[in-house]
Design a protein around this motif. Structure first.
Motif, PDB file in Angstrom:
ATOM      1  N   PHE A   1       0.797  -1.228   0.000  1.00  0.00           N
ATOM      2  CA  PHE A   1       0.000   0.000   0.000  1.00  0.00           C
ATOM      3  C   PHE A   1       0.833   1.283   0.000  1.00  0.00           C
ATOM      4  CE2 PHE A   1      -2.776  -3.194   1.968  1.00  0.00           C
ATOM      5  CZ  PHE A   1      -3.819  -3.170   1.053  1.00  0.00           C
ATOM      6  N   LEU A   2       2.099   1.200  -0.395  1.00  0.00           N
ATOM      7  CA  LEU A   2       2.948   2.393  -0.415  1.00  0.00           C
ATOM      8  C   LEU A   2       2.442   3.413  -1.433  1.00  0.00           C
ATOM      9  CD1 LEU A   2       5.507   3.862   0.544  1.00  0.00           C
ATOM     10  CD2 LEU A   2       6.722   2.759  -1.331  1.00  0.00           C
ATOM     11  N   THR A   3       2.125   2.963  -2.644  1.00  0.00           N
ATOM     12  CA  THR A   3       1.710   3.892  -3.696  1.00  0.00           C
ATOM     13  C   THR A   3       0.432   4.642  -3.336  1.00  0.00           C
ATOM     14  OG1 THR A   3       2.835   2.582  -5.380  1.00  0.00           O
ATOM     15  CG2 THR A   3       1.135   4.106  -6.142  1.00  0.00           C
ATOM     16  N   PRO A   4      -0.664   3.962  -2.940  1.00  0.00           N
ATOM     17  CA  PRO A   4      -1.855   4.744  -2.581  1.00  0.00           C
ATOM     18  C   PRO A   4      -1.644   5.597  -1.331  1.00  0.00           C
ATOM     19  CG  PRO A   4      -2.259   2.404  -2.220  1.00  0.00           C
ATOM     20  CD  PRO A   4      -0.944   2.523  -2.924  1.00  0.00           C
ATOM     21  N   ASN A   5      -0.777   5.157  -0.421  1.00  0.00           N
ATOM     22  CA  ASN A   5      -0.480   5.938   0.769  1.00  0.00           C
ATOM     23  C   ASN A   5       0.203   7.255   0.390  1.00  0.00           C
ATOM     24  OD1 ASN A   5      -0.166   6.293   3.715  1.00  0.00           O
ATOM     25  ND2 ASN A   5       2.013   6.081   3.234  1.00  0.00           N
ATOM     26  N   ILE A   6       1.243   7.174  -0.434  1.00  0.00           N
ATOM     27  CA  ILE A   6       1.980   8.376  -0.837  1.00  0.00           C
ATOM     28  C   ILE A   6       1.086   9.300  -1.661  1.00  0.00           C
ATOM     29  CG2 ILE A   6       3.856   9.209  -2.302  1.00  0.00           C
ATOM     30  CD1 ILE A   6       5.476   6.809  -1.385  1.00  0.00           C
ATOM     31  N   LEU A   7       0.401   8.743  -2.652  1.00  0.00           N
ATOM     32  CA  LEU A   7      -0.444   9.573  -3.501  1.00  0.00           C
ATOM     33  C   LEU A   7      -1.609  10.175  -2.720  1.00  0.00           C
ATOM     34  CD1 LEU A   7      -0.452   7.448  -6.767  1.00  0.00           C
ATOM     35  CD2 LEU A   7       0.750   9.603  -6.337  1.00  0.00           C
ATOM     36  N   GLY A   8      -2.174   9.421  -1.783  1.00  0.00           N
ATOM     37  CA  GLY A   8      -3.255   9.954  -0.949  1.00  0.00           C
ATOM     38  C   GLY A   8      -2.777  11.084  -0.064  1.00  0.00           C
ATOM     39  N   GLN A   9      -1.620  10.904   0.569  1.00  0.00           N
ATOM     40  CA  GLN A   9      -1.092  11.959   1.425  1.00  0.00           C
ATOM     41  C   GLN A   9      -0.773  13.212   0.617  1.00  0.00           C
ATOM     42  OE1 GLN A   9       2.150  10.779   4.020  1.00  0.00           O
ATOM     43  NE2 GLN A   9       1.169   8.836   4.471  1.00  0.00           N
ATOM     44  N   PHE A  10      -0.211  13.026  -0.571  1.00  0.00           N
ATOM     45  CA  PHE A  10       0.176  14.170  -1.404  1.00  0.00           C
ATOM     46  C   PHE A  10      -1.030  14.843  -2.051  1.00  0.00           C
ATOM     47  CE2 PHE A  10       1.521  15.944  -5.507  1.00  0.00           C
ATOM     48  CZ  PHE A  10       2.409  16.910  -5.044  1.00  0.00           C
ATOM     49  N   LEU A  11      -1.864  14.076  -2.734  1.00  0.00           N
ATOM     50  CA  LEU A  11      -2.972  14.662  -3.490  1.00  0.00           C
ATOM     51  C   LEU A  11      -4.131  15.125  -2.611  1.00  0.00           C
ATOM     52  CD1 LEU A  11      -3.134  12.164  -6.491  1.00  0.00           C
ATOM     53  CD2 LEU A  11      -2.221  14.496  -6.505  1.00  0.00           C
ATOM     54  N   LEU A  12      -4.445  14.373  -1.566  1.00  0.00           N
ATOM     55  CA  LEU A  12      -5.619  14.694  -0.761  1.00  0.00           C
ATOM     56  C   LEU A  12      -5.305  15.581   0.432  1.00  0.00           C
ATOM     57  CD1 LEU A  12      -7.305  11.181  -0.808  1.00  0.00           C
ATOM     58  CD2 LEU A  12      -7.805  13.145  -2.260  1.00  0.00           C
ATOM     59  N   PHE A  13      -4.122  15.382   1.027  1.00  0.00           N
ATOM     60  CA  PHE A  13      -3.789  16.130   2.236  1.00  0.00           C
ATOM     61  C   PHE A  13      -2.741  17.203   1.994  1.00  0.00           C
ATOM     62  CE2 PHE A  13      -4.858  11.871   4.346  1.00  0.00           C
ATOM     63  CZ  PHE A  13      -6.197  12.160   4.363  1.00  0.00           C
ATOM     64  N   GLY A  14      -2.199  17.281   0.784  1.00  0.00           N
ATOM     65  CA  GLY A  14      -1.225  18.314   0.453  1.00  0.00           C
ATOM     66  C   GLY A  14       0.116  18.157   1.145  1.00  0.00           C
ATOM     67  N   ASP A  15       0.421  16.961   1.601  1.00  0.00           N
ATOM     68  CA  ASP A  15       1.691  16.706   2.282  1.00  0.00           C
ATOM     69  C   ASP A  15       2.796  16.552   1.236  1.00  0.00           C
ATOM     70  OD1 ASP A  15       3.756  15.996   3.923  1.00  0.00           O
ATOM     71  OD2 ASP A  15       2.766  14.238   4.780  1.00  0.00           O
ATOM     72  N   SER A  16       3.717  17.533   1.185  1.00  0.00           N
ATOM     73  CA  SER A  16       4.773  17.485   0.171  1.00  0.00           C
ATOM     74  C   SER A  16       5.877  16.498   0.526  1.00  0.00           C
ATOM     75  CB  SER A  16       5.365  18.875  -0.048  1.00  0.00           C
ATOM     76  OG  SER A  16       5.934  19.349   1.152  1.00  0.00           O
ATOM     77  N   THR A  17       5.899  16.014   1.737  1.00  0.00           N
ATOM     78  CA  THR A  17       6.876  14.998   2.153  1.00  0.00           C
ATOM     79  C   THR A  17       6.138  13.856   2.844  1.00  0.00           C
ATOM     80  OG1 THR A  17       7.266  16.171   4.221  1.00  0.00           O
ATOM     81  CG2 THR A  17       8.782  16.649   2.415  1.00  0.00           C
ATOM     82  N   PRO A  18       5.398  13.049   2.093  1.00  0.00           N
ATOM     83  CA  PRO A  18       4.624  11.964   2.716  1.00  0.00           C
ATOM     84  C   PRO A  18       5.537  10.926   3.359  1.00  0.00           C
ATOM     85  CG  PRO A  18       4.525  11.806   0.322  1.00  0.00           C
ATOM     86  CD  PRO A  18       5.264  13.053   0.648  1.00  0.00           C
ATOM     87  N   SER A  19       5.017  10.317   4.408  1.00  0.00           N
ATOM     88  CA  SER A  19       5.771   9.316   5.150  1.00  0.00           C
ATOM     89  C   SER A  19       5.863   8.016   4.362  1.00  0.00           C
ATOM     90  CB  SER A  19       5.093   9.049   6.492  1.00  0.00           C
ATOM     91  OG  SER A  19       5.695   7.944   7.132  1.00  0.00           O
ATOM     92  N   LEU A  20       7.080   7.504   4.245  1.00  0.00           N
ATOM     93  CA  LEU A  20       7.287   6.224   3.583  1.00  0.00           C
ATOM     94  C   LEU A  20       7.223   5.068   4.573  1.00  0.00           C
ATOM     95  CD1 LEU A  20      10.264   7.173   1.240  1.00  0.00           C
ATOM     96  CD2 LEU A  20       7.843   7.102   0.680  1.00  0.00           C
ATOM     97  N   GLU A  21       7.294   5.373   5.846  1.00  0.00           N
ATOM     98  CA  GLU A  21       7.353   4.331   6.879  1.00  0.00           C
ATOM     99  C   GLU A  21       5.980   3.957   7.417  1.00  0.00           C
ATOM    100  OE1 GLU A  21      10.201   2.812   7.353  1.00  0.00           O
ATOM    101  OE2 GLU A  21      11.061   4.212   5.915  1.00  0.00           O
ATOM    102  N   THR A  22       5.142   4.932   7.678  1.00  0.00           N
ATOM    103  CA  THR A  22       3.827   4.644   8.266  1.00  0.00           C
ATOM    104  C   THR A  22       2.755   4.746   7.197  1.00  0.00           C
ATOM    105  OG1 THR A  22       3.497   6.958   8.881  1.00  0.00           O
ATOM    106  CG2 THR A  22       4.517   5.517  10.522  1.00  0.00           C
ATOM    107  N   ARG A  23       1.713   3.961   7.353  1.00  0.00           N
ATOM    108  CA  ARG A  23       0.589   3.961   6.419  1.00  0.00           C
ATOM    109  C   ARG A  23      -0.583   4.676   7.075  1.00  0.00           C
ATOM    110  NH1 ARG A  23       4.471   2.539   4.200  1.00  0.00           N
ATOM    111  NH2 ARG A  23       4.785   0.743   2.855  1.00  0.00           N
ATOM    112  N   ASP A  24      -1.151   5.632   6.357  1.00  0.00           N
ATOM    113  CA  ASP A  24      -2.313   6.378   6.834  1.00  0.00           C
ATOM    114  C   ASP A  24      -3.553   5.779   6.180  1.00  0.00           C
ATOM    115  OD1 ASP A  24      -4.264   8.163   7.544  1.00  0.00           O
ATOM    116  OD2 ASP A  24      -3.244   9.936   6.753  1.00  0.00           O
ATOM    117  N   PRO A  25      -4.375   5.055   6.953  1.00  0.00           N
ATOM    118  CA  PRO A  25      -5.556   4.429   6.356  1.00  0.00           C
ATOM    119  C   PRO A  25      -6.501   5.437   5.689  1.00  0.00           C
ATOM    120  CG  PRO A  25      -5.205   3.599   8.576  1.00  0.00           C
ATOM    121  CD  PRO A  25      -4.243   4.726   8.376  1.00  0.00           C
TER     122      PRO A  25
END
Length: 117
Positions: free
Chosen positions: A36-60
Motif C-alpha cells: 500500500f505504499l503507492t496509494p499511501n503516498i499519492l493519498g497523502q500528497f494529493l488529498l492532504f497536500g503533504d509534500s513529504t509523505p511518510s514512507l514508513e507509516t501507512r495512513d488508512p
C-alpha cells in the motif's frame, strides 16, 4: 437488439480498469515489501497536500481516500470513453483513433508512475 447505456458501459469499463491498475500497484508494492505504499503516498500528497509523505507509516485515511479518488477518475474516464465510442459510430476510423489516444495516454502516464524506493 438491447439498448446501450453509455453510463452503464462506462462504469463497467472504469471498474475493470480501476481494479486492474489497483491490483498492479498492490502486487508491485507487495513484492517490494512495501504494501500500500503507492496509494499511501499519492493519498497523502494529493488529498492532504503533504509534500513529504511518510514512507514508513501507512495512513488508512489517505489510502481509502486515494482509492475513492482513483475509482472516481476511472469511472469518469470509462464514461468519457464509452461516450466517445458511441458518438463515433458512423466513423470506424475515429473509434480506432480513440483507442490509440487512450493507449498512448496510458503509456505516457505509466512513464510517470512512482518508483519504489
Amino acid at each position: 437488439m438491447s439498448e446501450h447505456s453509455v453510463t452503464r458501459e462506462g462504469l463497467a469499463t472504469g471498474l475493470i480498469g480501476g481494479v486492474v491498475v489497483a491490483i498492479w500497484f498492490l502486487l508491485r508494492d507487495g513484492i517490494a515489501g512495501h504494501p500500500f505504499l503507492t496509494p499511501n503516498i499519492l493519498g497523502q500528497f494529493l488529498l492532504f497536500g503533504d509534500s513529504t509523505p511518510s514512507l514508513e507509516t501507512r495512513d488508512p485515511g489517505a489510502i481509502a481516500g486515494f482509492l475513492l479518488l482513483h475509482f472516481a477518475v476511472f469511472f469518469g474516464l470509462g464514461i468519457l470513453g464509452a461516450w466517445l465510442v458511441h458518438q463515433s459510430q458512423p466513423w470506424p476510423l475515429a473509434r480506432i483513433g480513440i483507442v490509440y489516444v487512450f493507449a498512448a495516454t496510458a503509456g505516457f502516464l505509466l512513464g510517470f508512475a512512482p518508483t519504489i524506493p
